[in-house]
Design a protein around this motif. Structure first.
Motif, mmCIF file in Angstrom:
data_model
loop_
_atom_site.group_PDB
_atom_site.id
_atom_site.type_symbol
_atom_site.label_atom_id
_atom_site.label_comp_id
_atom_site.label_asym_id
_atom_site.label_seq_id
_atom_site.Cartn_x
_atom_site.Cartn_y
_atom_site.Cartn_z
ATOM 1 N N THR A 106 0.659 -1.110 0.184
ATOM 2 C CA THR A 106 -0.029 0.185 0.035
ATOM 3 C C THR A 106 1.122 1.038 -0.124
ATOM 4 O O THR A 106 2.112 0.867 -0.439
ATOM 5 C CB THR A 106 -1.037 0.287 0.802
ATOM 6 N N GLY A 107 0.188 2.400 0.001
ATOM 7 C CA GLY A 107 1.345 4.034 0.479
ATOM 8 C C GLY A 107 1.895 4.472 -1.549
ATOM 9 O O GLY A 107 1.096 3.495 -2.312
ATOM 10 N N PRO A 108 2.644 4.973 -1.370
ATOM 11 C CA PRO A 108 3.029 5.345 -2.581
ATOM 12 C C PRO A 108 3.889 4.280 -3.526
ATOM 13 O O PRO A 108 4.518 3.717 -2.439
ATOM 14 C CB PRO A 108 3.706 6.806 -2.279
ATOM 15 N N GLN B 41 2.369 -4.793 -10.368
ATOM 16 C CA GLN B 41 0.952 -4.702 -10.714
ATOM 17 C C GLN B 41 0.719 -5.651 -9.460
ATOM 18 O O GLN B 41 0.938 -6.274 -8.657
ATOM 19 C CB GLN B 41 0.699 -5.082 -11.809
ATOM 20 N N ASP B 42 -0.378 -5.421 -9.123
ATOM 21 C CA ASP B 42 -2.004 -6.924 -8.564
ATOM 22 C C ASP B 42 -1.256 -5.899 -6.805
ATOM 23 O O ASP B 42 -0.986 -6.751 -6.156
ATOM 24 C CB ASP B 42 -1.572 -7.614 -8.281
ATOM 25 N N ASN B 43 -1.120 -5.388 -7.343
ATOM 26 C CA ASN B 43 -0.964 -3.892 -5.890
ATOM 27 C C ASN B 43 -1.517 -3.072 -5.306
ATOM 28 O O ASN B 43 -2.453 -2.416 -5.809
ATOM 29 C CB ASN B 43 0.395 -3.487 -5.490
ATOM 30 N N ASP B 44 -1.653 -2.458 -4.018
ATOM 31 C CA ASP B 44 -2.714 -1.742 -3.805
ATOM 32 C C ASP B 44 -2.135 -0.031 -3.696
ATOM 33 O O ASP B 44 -1.830 0.230 -2.491
ATOM 34 C CB ASP B 44 -3.129 -1.846 -2.522
ATOM 35 N N PHE B 45 -0.842 0.318 -4.095
ATOM 36 C CA PHE B 45 -0.232 1.475 -4.328
ATOM 37 C C PHE B 45 -1.235 2.626 -4.560
ATOM 38 O O PHE B 45 -1.903 2.353 -5.644
ATOM 39 C CB PHE B 45 0.806 1.385 -5.341
ATOM 40 N N GLN B 46 -0.562 3.992 -3.832
ATOM 41 C CA GLN B 46 -1.821 4.751 -4.894
ATOM 42 C C GLN B 46 -1.228 6.573 -4.569
ATOM 43 O O GLN B 46 0.306 6.531 -4.449
ATOM 44 C CB GLN B 46 -3.293 4.905 -3.208
ATOM 45 N N GLY B 47 -1.473 6.887 -5.446
ATOM 46 C CA GLY B 47 -0.829 8.818 -5.944
ATOM 47 C C GLY B 47 -0.437 8.361 -7.019
ATOM 48 O O GLY B 47 -0.861 8.003 -7.446
ATOM 49 N N THR B 48 0.671 9.002 -6.984
ATOM 50 C CA THR B 48 1.429 9.382 -8.455
ATOM 51 C C THR B 48 2.765 8.748 -8.186
ATOM 52 O O THR B 48 3.460 9.051 -7.485
ATOM 53 C CB THR B 48 1.714 10.950 -8.491
ATOM 54 N N GLN C 65 -4.345 2.902 -13.235
ATOM 55 C CA GLN C 65 -5.848 3.359 -12.734
ATOM 56 C C GLN C 65 -5.674 3.848 -11.252
ATOM 57 O O GLN C 65 -6.542 3.880 -10.703
ATOM 58 C CB GLN C 65 -7.149 2.385 -13.467
ATOM 59 N N LYS C 66 -4.453 2.377 -10.174
ATOM 60 C CA LYS C 66 -4.477 3.335 -8.862
ATOM 61 C C LYS C 66 -3.304 4.435 -8.747
ATOM 62 O O LYS C 66 -3.030 5.148 -8.226
ATOM 63 C CB LYS C 66 -4.302 2.275 -7.846
ATOM 64 N N VAL C 67 -2.180 4.620 -9.558
ATOM 65 C CA VAL C 67 -1.273 4.873 -9.787
ATOM 66 C C VAL C 67 -1.534 6.299 -11.278
ATOM 67 O O VAL C 67 -1.744 5.149 -12.134
ATOM 68 C CB VAL C 67 0.423 4.754 -9.770
ATOM 69 N N LEU C 68 -1.028 7.467 -11.097
ATOM 70 C CA LEU C 68 -0.534 7.939 -12.218
ATOM 71 C C LEU C 68 0.513 8.000 -12.552
ATOM 72 O O LEU C 68 1.640 7.794 -12.350
ATOM 73 C CB LEU C 68 -1.423 9.275 -11.702
ATOM 74 N N CYS C 69 0.547 7.569 -13.683
ATOM 75 C CA CYS C 69 1.797 6.949 -14.287
ATOM 76 C C CYS C 69 2.072 8.290 -15.702
ATOM 77 O O CYS C 69 1.282 8.733 -16.057
ATOM 78 C CB CYS C 69 1.732 5.350 -15.282
#
Length: 198
Positions: free
Chosen positions: A147-149, A161-168, A191-195
């Motif tokens: 999780t987290g950034p 991939q297939d984790n719960d990262f968030q943010g940019t 879709q979770k992290v702005l690439c």
């Protein structure tokens, strides 16, 4: 009370490890491996063959490595004896590694580690790049519960991939500056992290 993984590894190193480690680096590496084992609930791994045995972690019998998932630098290719006891690759994919604390800090003690496979496990918590040795070139950590950034200072190739990262995506990776970190290949859930867009 239950002992922390580092305490358990220290006790194992002092009282149970009867290996004939002949260099300080071998002793440090065996301690690091024991810490990794206890941090990721090694007693419950699908494959734990050889771990915490008195066999050298770099030896093999009949093509099978004595400590499951460990591959060392090949001393037959002109590397000195000290380097031949340095771990090059740690392969623990789909092996029931479980923790809520992220990757164990003891990984940084594996100073020659180039490839780390921990995908398809149950590793939760944040991914702290500071626990990864500077020698690391490939990180396979997909299909976990991170999780987290997404951290900065990852190796040049990483698969998250297939984790719960968030943010940019970390700013240094998105820069056109010549000092920006080199990324050879990566996978992450955009879709979770702005690439970044290159």
């Amino acid at each position: 009370p239950t002992l922390a993984p580092v305490q358990r590894a220290a006790a194992w190193s002092l009282y149970q490890d009867v290996s004939l480690a002949v260099t300080e680096q071998e002793s440090i590496t065996r301690f690091a491996l024991a810490t990794i084992y206890f941090s990721l609930h090694g007693e419950d791994w699908i494959h734990q063959e050889g771990w915490l045995s008195d066999e050298p972690y770099c030896s093999s019998h009949g093509g099978e490595h004595t400590w499951y998932g460990i591959q060392c630098h090949d001393h037959r290719q002109g590397v000195n004896r000290t380097a031949s006891f340095q771990i090059q690759e740690l392969q623990l994919t789909h092996n029931h590694l479980v923790t809520q604390q992220g990757l164990p800090p003891a990984l940084v003690l594996l100073e020659a580690l180039e490839i780390l496979w921990v995908e398809e496990n149950s590793i939760a918590g944040t991914l702290d790049a500071k626990v990864l040795p500077s020698s690391l070139q490939l990180l396979y950590a997909s299909s976990n519960d991170f999780t987290g950034p997404v951290p900065e200072d990852l190796p040049t190739s990483f698969f998250l991939q297939d984790n719960d990262f968030q943010g940019t995506f970390p700013e240094p990776y998105c820069s056109n500056d010549e000092d920006a970190p080199l990324i050879e290949q990566f996978k992450i859930d955009c879709q979770k992290v702005l690439c970044p867009v290159w």
